[in-house]
Design a protein around this motif. Sequence first.
Motif, PDB file in Angstrom:
ATOM      1  N   PHE A 123     -38.150 -44.470  40.947  1.00 52.01           N
ATOM      2  CA  PHE A 123     -38.319 -43.032  40.735  1.00 52.01           C
ATOM      3  C   PHE A 123     -37.331 -42.514  39.681  1.00 52.01           C
ATOM      4  O   PHE A 123     -37.696 -41.761  38.786  1.00 52.01           O
ATOM      5  CB  PHE A 123     -38.128 -42.301  42.071  1.00 52.01           C
ATOM      6  N   VAL A 124     -36.061 -42.935  39.806  1.00 52.60           N
ATOM      7  CA  VAL A 124     -35.044 -42.403  38.896  1.00 52.60           C
ATOM      8  C   VAL A 124     -34.969 -43.285  37.647  1.00 52.60           C
ATOM      9  O   VAL A 124     -34.165 -44.222  37.559  1.00 52.60           O
ATOM     10  CB  VAL A 124     -33.662 -42.291  39.587  1.00 52.60           C
ATOM     11  N   CYS A 125     -35.837 -42.997  36.707  1.00 55.86           N
ATOM     12  CA  CYS A 125     -35.850 -43.714  35.430  1.00 55.86           C
ATOM     13  C   CYS A 125     -36.719 -42.918  34.461  1.00 55.86           C
ATOM     14  O   CYS A 125     -37.379 -41.952  34.869  1.00 55.86           O
ATOM     15  CB  CYS A 125     -36.396 -45.138  35.591  1.00 55.86           C
ATOM     16  N   ALA A 126     -36.698 -43.293  33.204  1.00 56.81           N
ATOM     17  CA  ALA A 126     -37.551 -42.628  32.206  1.00 56.81           C
ATOM     18  C   ALA A 126     -38.094 -43.696  31.265  1.00 56.81           C
ATOM     19  O   ALA A 126     -37.302 -44.415  30.640  1.00 56.81           O
ATOM     20  CB  ALA A 126     -36.748 -41.589  31.424  1.00 56.81           C
ATOM     21  N   PRO A 127     -39.431 -43.836  31.183  1.00 59.91           N
ATOM     22  CA  PRO A 127     -39.995 -44.879  30.314  1.00 59.91           C
ATOM     23  C   PRO A 127     -39.620 -44.684  28.850  1.00 59.91           C
ATOM     24  O   PRO A 127     -39.214 -43.604  28.436  1.00 59.91           O
ATOM     25  CB  PRO A 127     -41.503 -44.744  30.527  1.00 59.91           C
ATOM     26  N   ILE A 128     -39.781 -45.757  28.101  1.00 59.57           N
ATOM     27  CA  ILE A 128     -39.430 -45.770  26.675  1.00 59.57           C
ATOM     28  C   ILE A 128     -40.706 -46.048  25.878  1.00 59.57           C
ATOM     29  O   ILE A 128     -41.536 -46.862  26.300  1.00 59.57           O
ATOM     30  CB  ILE A 128     -38.414 -46.904  26.396  1.00 59.57           C
ATOM     31  N   HIS A 129     -40.837 -45.405  24.736  1.00 58.31           N
ATOM     32  CA  HIS A 129     -42.030 -45.543  23.896  1.00 58.31           C
ATOM     33  C   HIS A 129     -41.645 -45.993  22.491  1.00 58.31           C
ATOM     34  O   HIS A 129     -40.523 -45.735  22.037  1.00 58.31           O
ATOM     35  CB  HIS A 129     -42.767 -44.200  23.817  1.00 58.31           C
ATOM     36  N   ALA A 130     -42.603 -46.611  21.819  1.00 65.08           N
ATOM     37  CA  ALA A 130     -42.355 -47.052  20.439  1.00 65.08           C
ATOM     38  C   ALA A 130     -42.241 -45.825  19.534  1.00 65.08           C
ATOM     39  O   ALA A 130     -43.127 -44.971  19.551  1.00 65.08           O
ATOM     40  CB  ALA A 130     -43.491 -47.949  19.965  1.00 65.08           C
ATOM     41  N   SER A 131     -41.192 -45.772  18.731  1.00 63.81           N
ATOM     42  CA  SER A 131     -40.991 -44.604  17.867  1.00 63.81           C
ATOM     43  C   SER A 131     -41.530 -44.839  16.454  1.00 63.81           C
ATOM     44  O   SER A 131     -41.486 -43.933  15.621  1.00 63.81           O
ATOM     45  CB  SER A 131     -39.506 -44.246  17.799  1.00 63.81           C
ATOM     46  N   VAL A 132     -42.004 -46.046  16.194  1.00 65.90           N
ATOM     47  CA  VAL A 132     -42.767 -46.343  14.966  1.00 65.90           C
ATOM     48  C   VAL A 132     -43.876 -47.308  15.372  1.00 65.90           C
ATOM     49  O   VAL A 132     -43.753 -48.019  16.377  1.00 65.90           O
ATOM     50  CB  VAL A 132     -41.914 -47.021  13.861  1.00 65.90           C
ATOM     51  N   SER A 133     -44.942 -47.353  14.569  1.00 67.60           N
ATOM     52  CA  SER A 133     -45.925 -48.411  14.773  1.00 67.60           C
ATOM     53  C   SER A 133     -45.424 -49.635  14.010  1.00 67.60           C
ATOM     54  O   SER A 133     -44.731 -49.494  12.998  1.00 67.60           O
ATOM     55  CB  SER A 133     -47.287 -47.976  14.246  1.00 67.60           C
ATOM     56  N   GLY A 134     -45.761 -50.823  14.501  1.00 61.82           N
ATOM     57  CA  GLY A 134     -45.292 -52.018  13.791  1.00 61.82           C
ATOM     58  C   GLY A 134     -45.311 -53.239  14.676  1.00 61.82           C
ATOM     59  O   GLY A 134     -46.066 -53.310  15.651  1.00 61.82           O
ATOM     60  N   VAL A 193     -35.605 -53.351  22.025  1.00 65.22           N
ATOM     61  CA  VAL A 193     -36.808 -53.846  21.338  1.00 65.22           C
ATOM     62  C   VAL A 193     -36.631 -53.515  19.855  1.00 65.22           C
ATOM     63  O   VAL A 193     -36.461 -52.347  19.498  1.00 65.22           O
ATOM     64  CB  VAL A 193     -38.072 -53.149  21.890  1.00 65.22           C
ATOM     65  N   VAL A 194     -36.635 -54.562  19.030  1.00 67.48           N
ATOM     66  CA  VAL A 194     -36.496 -54.343  17.586  1.00 67.48           C
ATOM     67  C   VAL A 194     -37.908 -54.311  16.992  1.00 67.48           C
ATOM     68  O   VAL A 194     -38.658 -55.282  17.124  1.00 67.48           O
ATOM     69  CB  VAL A 194     -35.659 -55.471  16.937  1.00 67.48           C
ATOM     70  N   ILE A 195     -38.273 -53.185  16.394  1.00 65.60           N
ATOM     71  CA  ILE A 195     -39.631 -53.054  15.812  1.00 65.60           C
ATOM     72  C   ILE A 195     -39.518 -52.918  14.297  1.00 65.60           C
ATOM     73  O   ILE A 195     -38.773 -52.062  13.792  1.00 65.60           O
ATOM     74  CB  ILE A 195     -40.383 -51.827  16.380  1.00 65.60           C
ATOM     75  N   GLU A 196     -40.277 -53.777  13.623  1.00 59.88           N
ATOM     76  CA  GLU A 196     -40.364 -53.688  12.166  1.00 59.88           C
ATOM     77  C   GLU A 196     -41.514 -52.733  11.872  1.00 59.88           C
ATOM     78  O   GLU A 196     -42.646 -52.977  12.312  1.00 59.88           O
ATOM     79  CB  GLU A 196     -40.703 -55.086  11.661  1.00 59.88           C
ATOM     80  N   ALA A 197     -41.235 -51.657  11.183  1.00 58.39           N
ATOM     81  CA  ALA A 197     -42.265 -50.624  10.980  1.00 58.39           C
ATOM     82  C   ALA A 197     -43.380 -51.114  10.057  1.00 58.39           C
ATOM     83  O   ALA A 197     -43.131 -51.804   9.075  1.00 58.39           O
ATOM     84  CB  ALA A 197     -41.624 -49.369  10.401  1.00 58.39           C
ATOM     85  N   SER A 198     -44.613 -50.727  10.410  1.00 59.38           N
ATOM     86  CA  SER A 198     -45.769 -51.091   9.577  1.00 59.38           C
ATOM     87  C   SER A 198     -45.912 -50.085   8.432  1.00 59.38           C
ATOM     88  O   SER A 198     -45.141 -49.135   8.341  1.00 59.38           O
ATOM     89  CB  SER A 198     -47.033 -51.057  10.424  1.00 59.38           C
ATOM     90  N   ALA A 199     -46.939 -50.284   7.605  1.00 61.79           N
ATOM     91  CA  ALA A 199     -47.177 -49.350   6.501  1.00 61.79           C
ATOM     92  C   ALA A 199     -47.448 -47.964   7.073  1.00 61.79           C
ATOM     93  O   ALA A 199     -48.201 -47.812   8.035  1.00 61.79           O
ATOM     94  CB  ALA A 199     -48.374 -49.820   5.693  1.00 61.79           C
TER      95      ALA A 199
END
Length: 443
Positions: free
Chosen positions: A67-78, A97-103
């Motif tokens: 209950f006590v948590c907050a999900p995380i979302h991708a801040s760029v597509s990639g 999570v390391v995300i390489e941003a797409s075009a």
Amino acid sequence: MKALTFKQGIHPSYNKELTKDKPLKNAKRPEEVLIPIKQHIGAPLDLLVKKGDQVDLGQKIADSESFVCAPIHASVSGKVKEIRKVTDPGGNTVDAVVIEASAEEDEKLVSNLEKHQNLDNLSPDDIRKIVREAGIVGLGGAMFPSHVKLAVPEDKNVEYVILNGAECEPYLTVDHRVMVERPNAIVFGLKALMKAVNAEKGLIGIEDNKMEAVESMQDAVADETNIEVKLVETKYPQGGEKMLIEALLEREVPVGGLPLDIEVVVNNTSTAAAVADAIREGKPLIERSISITGRGIESPCNLIFRIGTKLADLVEQAGGLKENAAKVIAGGPMMGAAQKNLDVPAVKGTSGLLVMLADEVEDFDPDPCINCAKCVDHCPMYLMPTTLIKYAKNNMVEKLEEYQILNCIECGSCSYVCPSKIPLVHYLRLGKSQAMAKRREEK
Ligand code: SF4
Ligand code: SF4
């Protein structure tokens, strides 16, 4: 309008003029983001992606059944480049999570949140679910999951939802800019929060050094019969939850209790705007605003950045560090954390980046305590810092508890006024961790 306030506190130099008139601008989309999968107070999350996965902007990448948590979302597509440990601005080592941003052209927000232009068809439970699914946490810096604050036990009643627009930390001006530029989003968010907890009244407390924000918010609530804007004195730490409640309502949160115990829920103004974005646009918390400020930065500004952007990228967009820059702090000067390097991701709680010059950074050896009691006279929680640090240094946990160490909000007012320059907050944090460890053991 009379400015209300709390007892004690301090008056540091506020230095807001560096950025207060700088409108919010979108930061450049980063080529890579490092998104820590714990950006909240509460339970750790489970990863929902792995190395090599393609992710969309807004896709959920970590969540938990807790209950006590907050999900995380991708801040760029990639593409998920790797999962690795990083240091967050608070100095914690966390998985990211390391995300390489797409075009950029391909970027569309993908969200499982439906859009609602008004609150009529949403129940309190619907609003809490949206706030949770959007991963919203307190944007004032505490990063407490917002939906948890909205879960009011059946035996409790909420009379007021207070929005905290005090922004009492010196230098920081993001809440100020959001109030000036997005007042209607803040009011929509406040109404959603009020509906979620079934509160009759809403108050927005703003310090009297932000009159442009006061006027903007007053215009936005002109037709609201149950929401008022209140002026509070410019004094640190006016934005502390307990201090703001004392100033606005003359109510005191009981020792060890919560604002709910006195029928109040407090949220930050920028958090309310994020709630509006989640409800109206189906937008999870994938970006936030930050003040990049201080005499050590070339072009102080207010930016809206993607969560997980490296501090170095943000510094570059503010013109870079000046040659004699000596110290970088994530947050403000009173409660922020000094950074050893800038390859650290800015997270949901990062409201400021302060760069100080060499002549502003004091290098000193503390003198002995002269028992002047200034630290006691200014503590907004009526604690005895000088006594508490003696107990902390000697690991006297029972005494620390007896003298209410856990009520310390780590505001730094005592260190600020100490003529002997004793780093009181350092020892107070140590004392708090000793008391917390004892509590955990007892459990
Ligand atoms: S003892 Fe804690 S609450 Fe009191 S002034 Fe010091 S840091 Fe702030
Ligand atoms: S302000 Fe500093 S010198 Fe004065 S009593 Fe407190 S710790 Fe001692």
